[in-house]
Design a protein around this motif. Structure first.
Motif, PDB file in Angstrom:
ATOM      1  N   ARG A  19       0.855  -1.189   0.000  1.00 59.34           N
ATOM      2  CA  ARG A  19       0.000   0.000   0.000  1.00 59.34           C
ATOM      3  C   ARG A  19       0.890   1.237   0.000  1.00 59.34           C
ATOM      4  NH1 ARG A  19      -5.295  -0.260   1.782  1.00 59.34           N
ATOM      5  NH2 ARG A  19      -4.964   1.524   3.167  1.00 59.34           N
ATOM      6  N   VAL A  20       0.742   2.061  -1.051  1.00 60.43           N
ATOM      7  CA  VAL A  20       1.595   3.232  -1.224  1.00 60.43           C
ATOM      8  C   VAL A  20       0.726   4.475  -1.379  1.00 60.43           C
ATOM      9  CG1 VAL A  20       3.417   4.297  -2.606  1.00 60.43           C
ATOM     10  CG2 VAL A  20       3.347   1.801  -2.347  1.00 60.43           C
ATOM     11  N   LEU A  21       0.854   5.401  -0.434  1.00 62.24           N
ATOM     12  CA  LEU A  21       0.140   6.670  -0.520  1.00 62.24           C
ATOM     13  C   LEU A  21       0.869   7.564  -1.516  1.00 62.24           C
ATOM     14  CD1 LEU A  21      -2.120   8.548   0.550  1.00 62.24           C
ATOM     15  CD2 LEU A  21      -0.502   9.282   2.327  1.00 62.24           C
ATOM     16  N   VAL A  22       0.129   8.119  -2.482  1.00 64.01           N
ATOM     17  CA  VAL A  22       0.744   8.962  -3.508  1.00 64.01           C
ATOM     18  C   VAL A  22       0.160  10.377  -3.484  1.00 64.01           C
ATOM     19  CG1 VAL A  22       1.501   7.075  -5.012  1.00 64.01           C
ATOM     20  CG2 VAL A  22      -0.799   8.026  -5.300  1.00 64.01           C
ATOM     21  N   ASP A  23      -0.301  10.815  -2.332  1.00 60.79           N
ATOM     22  CA  ASP A  23      -0.763  12.192  -2.139  1.00 60.79           C
ATOM     23  C   ASP A  23       0.344  12.994  -1.469  1.00 60.79           C
ATOM     24  OD1 ASP A  23      -3.240  11.967  -3.272  1.00 60.79           O
ATOM     25  OD2 ASP A  23      -4.343  11.886  -1.384  1.00 60.79           O
ATOM     26  N   ARG A  24       0.410  14.264  -1.792  1.00 59.88           N
ATOM     27  CA  ARG A  24       1.417  15.147  -1.201  1.00 59.88           C
ATOM     28  C   ARG A  24       1.101  15.455   0.259  1.00 59.88           C
ATOM     29  NH1 ARG A  24       5.345  17.615  -3.638  1.00 59.88           N
ATOM     30  NH2 ARG A  24       4.425  17.202  -5.659  1.00 59.88           N
ATOM     31  N   LEU A  25      -0.197  15.566   0.569  1.00 60.29           N
ATOM     32  CA  LEU A  25      -0.627  15.892   1.919  1.00 60.29           C
ATOM     33  C   LEU A  25      -1.190  14.656   2.604  1.00 60.29           C
ATOM     34  CD1 LEU A  25      -2.522  19.203   1.069  1.00 60.29           C
ATOM     35  CD2 LEU A  25      -0.164  18.963   1.868  1.00 60.29           C
ATOM     36  N   TRP A  26      -0.953  14.573   3.916  1.00 66.68           N
ATOM     37  CA  TRP A  26      -1.516  13.452   4.663  1.00 66.68           C
ATOM     38  C   TRP A  26      -3.039  13.608   4.704  1.00 66.68           C
ATOM     39  CZ3 TRP A  26       0.447   8.992   5.962  1.00 66.68           C
ATOM     40  CH2 TRP A  26      -0.318   8.147   6.772  1.00 66.68           C
ATOM     41  N   PRO A  27      -3.793  12.536   4.468  1.00 65.15           N
ATOM     42  CA  PRO A  27      -5.254  12.626   4.447  1.00 65.15           C
ATOM     43  C   PRO A  27      -5.833  12.916   5.841  1.00 65.15           C
ATOM     44  CG  PRO A  27      -4.524  10.353   4.154  1.00 65.15           C
ATOM     45  CD  PRO A  27      -3.302  11.200   4.151  1.00 65.15           C
ATOM     46  N   ARG A  28      -6.735  13.863   5.881  1.00 69.26           N
ATOM     47  CA  ARG A  28      -7.369  14.241   7.152  1.00 69.26           C
ATOM     48  C   ARG A  28      -8.123  13.081   7.763  1.00 69.26           C
ATOM     49  NH1 ARG A  28     -10.160  19.641   5.136  1.00 69.26           N
ATOM     50  NH2 ARG A  28      -8.260  20.674   4.512  1.00 69.26           N
ATOM     51  N   GLY A  29      -7.965  12.933   9.067  1.00 72.43           N
ATOM     52  CA  GLY A  29      -8.737  11.947   9.802  1.00 72.43           C
ATOM     53  C   GLY A  29      -8.269  10.516   9.674  1.00 72.43           C
ATOM     54  N   VAL A  30      -7.157  10.277   8.992  1.00 74.88           N
ATOM     55  CA  VAL A  30      -6.645   8.915   8.828  1.00 74.88           C
ATOM     56  C   VAL A  30      -5.371   8.785   9.662  1.00 74.88           C
ATOM     57  CG1 VAL A  30      -5.720   7.210   7.207  1.00 74.88           C
ATOM     58  CG2 VAL A  30      -7.582   8.703   6.494  1.00 74.88           C
ATOM     59  N   SER A  31      -5.384   7.855  10.589  1.00 70.12           N
ATOM     60  CA  SER A  31      -4.187   7.633  11.395  1.00 70.12           C
ATOM     61  C   SER A  31      -3.183   6.801  10.597  1.00 70.12           C
ATOM     62  CB  SER A  31      -4.540   6.898  12.689  1.00 70.12           C
ATOM     63  OG  SER A  31      -4.926   5.564  12.403  1.00 70.12           O
ATOM     64  N   LYS A  32      -1.936   6.896  10.977  1.00 66.02           N
ATOM     65  CA  LYS A  32      -0.916   6.090  10.290  1.00 66.02           C
ATOM     66  C   LYS A  32      -1.179   4.605  10.482  1.00 66.02           C
ATOM     67  CE  LYS A  32       2.425   9.688  10.083  1.00 66.02           C
ATOM     68  NZ  LYS A  32       3.763  10.102   9.920  1.00 66.02           N
ATOM     69  N   THR A  33      -1.723   4.249  11.627  1.00 60.30           N
ATOM     70  CA  THR A  33      -2.056   2.843  11.876  1.00 60.30           C
ATOM     71  C   THR A  33      -3.170   2.387  10.944  1.00 60.30           C
ATOM     72  OG1 THR A  33      -1.447   3.106  14.194  1.00 60.30           O
ATOM     73  CG2 THR A  33      -2.807   1.208  13.640  1.00 60.30           C
ATOM     74  N   ARG A  34      -4.206   3.188  10.827  1.00 61.03           N
ATOM     75  CA  ARG A  34      -5.347   2.823   9.975  1.00 61.03           C
ATOM     76  C   ARG A  34      -4.958   2.786   8.492  1.00 61.03           C
ATOM     77  NH1 ARG A  34     -10.131   6.625   8.567  1.00 61.03           N
ATOM     78  NH2 ARG A  34     -11.132   5.344   7.010  1.00 61.03           N
ATOM     79  N   ALA A  35      -3.997   3.602   8.085  1.00 61.49           N
ATOM     80  CA  ALA A  35      -3.598   3.665   6.673  1.00 61.49           C
ATOM     81  C   ALA A  35      -2.883   2.397   6.214  1.00 61.49           C
ATOM     82  CB  ALA A  35      -2.711   4.880   6.441  1.00 61.49           C
ATOM     83  N   HIS A  36      -2.219   1.698   7.123  1.00 59.59           N
ATOM     84  CA  HIS A  36      -1.500   0.464   6.780  1.00 59.59           C
ATOM     85  C   HIS A  36      -0.571   0.670   5.579  1.00 59.59           C
ATOM     86  CE1 HIS A  36      -3.737  -2.049   9.580  1.00 59.59           C
ATOM     87  NE2 HIS A  36      -4.836  -1.457   9.155  1.00 59.59           N
TER      88      HIS A  36
END
Length: 121
Positions: A19-36
């Protein structure tokens, strides 16, 4: 190898692979744990100027795609693209995560197509 896209707000699934996040900004309301996440490649998101110009306007999607692909071809993005290609090569499935609401009118969709096209050549 399978390359998918998915909203980061959707629950992680057992078939997501890397799972690779490709957004410049961290998504609101999503914890790093929940993002996996396996990685966060914010360098592969559109530049702030391009993102502001586009504003997820469907009528600008064609021109946005051209401009974003030009940004991805720029030498400053090659290290991040190489890192993503290594992740893709090392996993049967890789999921690019994005925060936008629309599953088609978003930069991750463009990036997915860009990577598929560049692997074919």
């Amino acid at each position: 190898m399978s390359l998918k896209i998915k909203r980061v707000y959707d629950p992680a699934g057992e078939h997501d692979g890397a799972r690779v996040l490709v957004d410049r900004l961290w998504p609101r309301g999503v914890s790093k744990t929940r993002a996996h996440l396996d990685d966060w490649l914010k360098e592969l998101a559109p530049s702030p100027a391009l993102r502001e110009w586009w504003d997820h306007d469907p009528e600008r999607m064609v021109e946005f795609t051209e401009r974003y692909r030009a940004e991805l071809r720029d030498p400053t993005h090659q290290a991040a693209l190489a890192r993503l290609r290594d992740i893709i090569a090392g996993h049967p499935t890789t999921t690019l995560l994005y925060g936008a609401q629309d599953p088609v009118i978003n930069h991750a969709h463009v990036l997915q197509n860009y990577l598929a096209h560049s692997r074919a050549h």
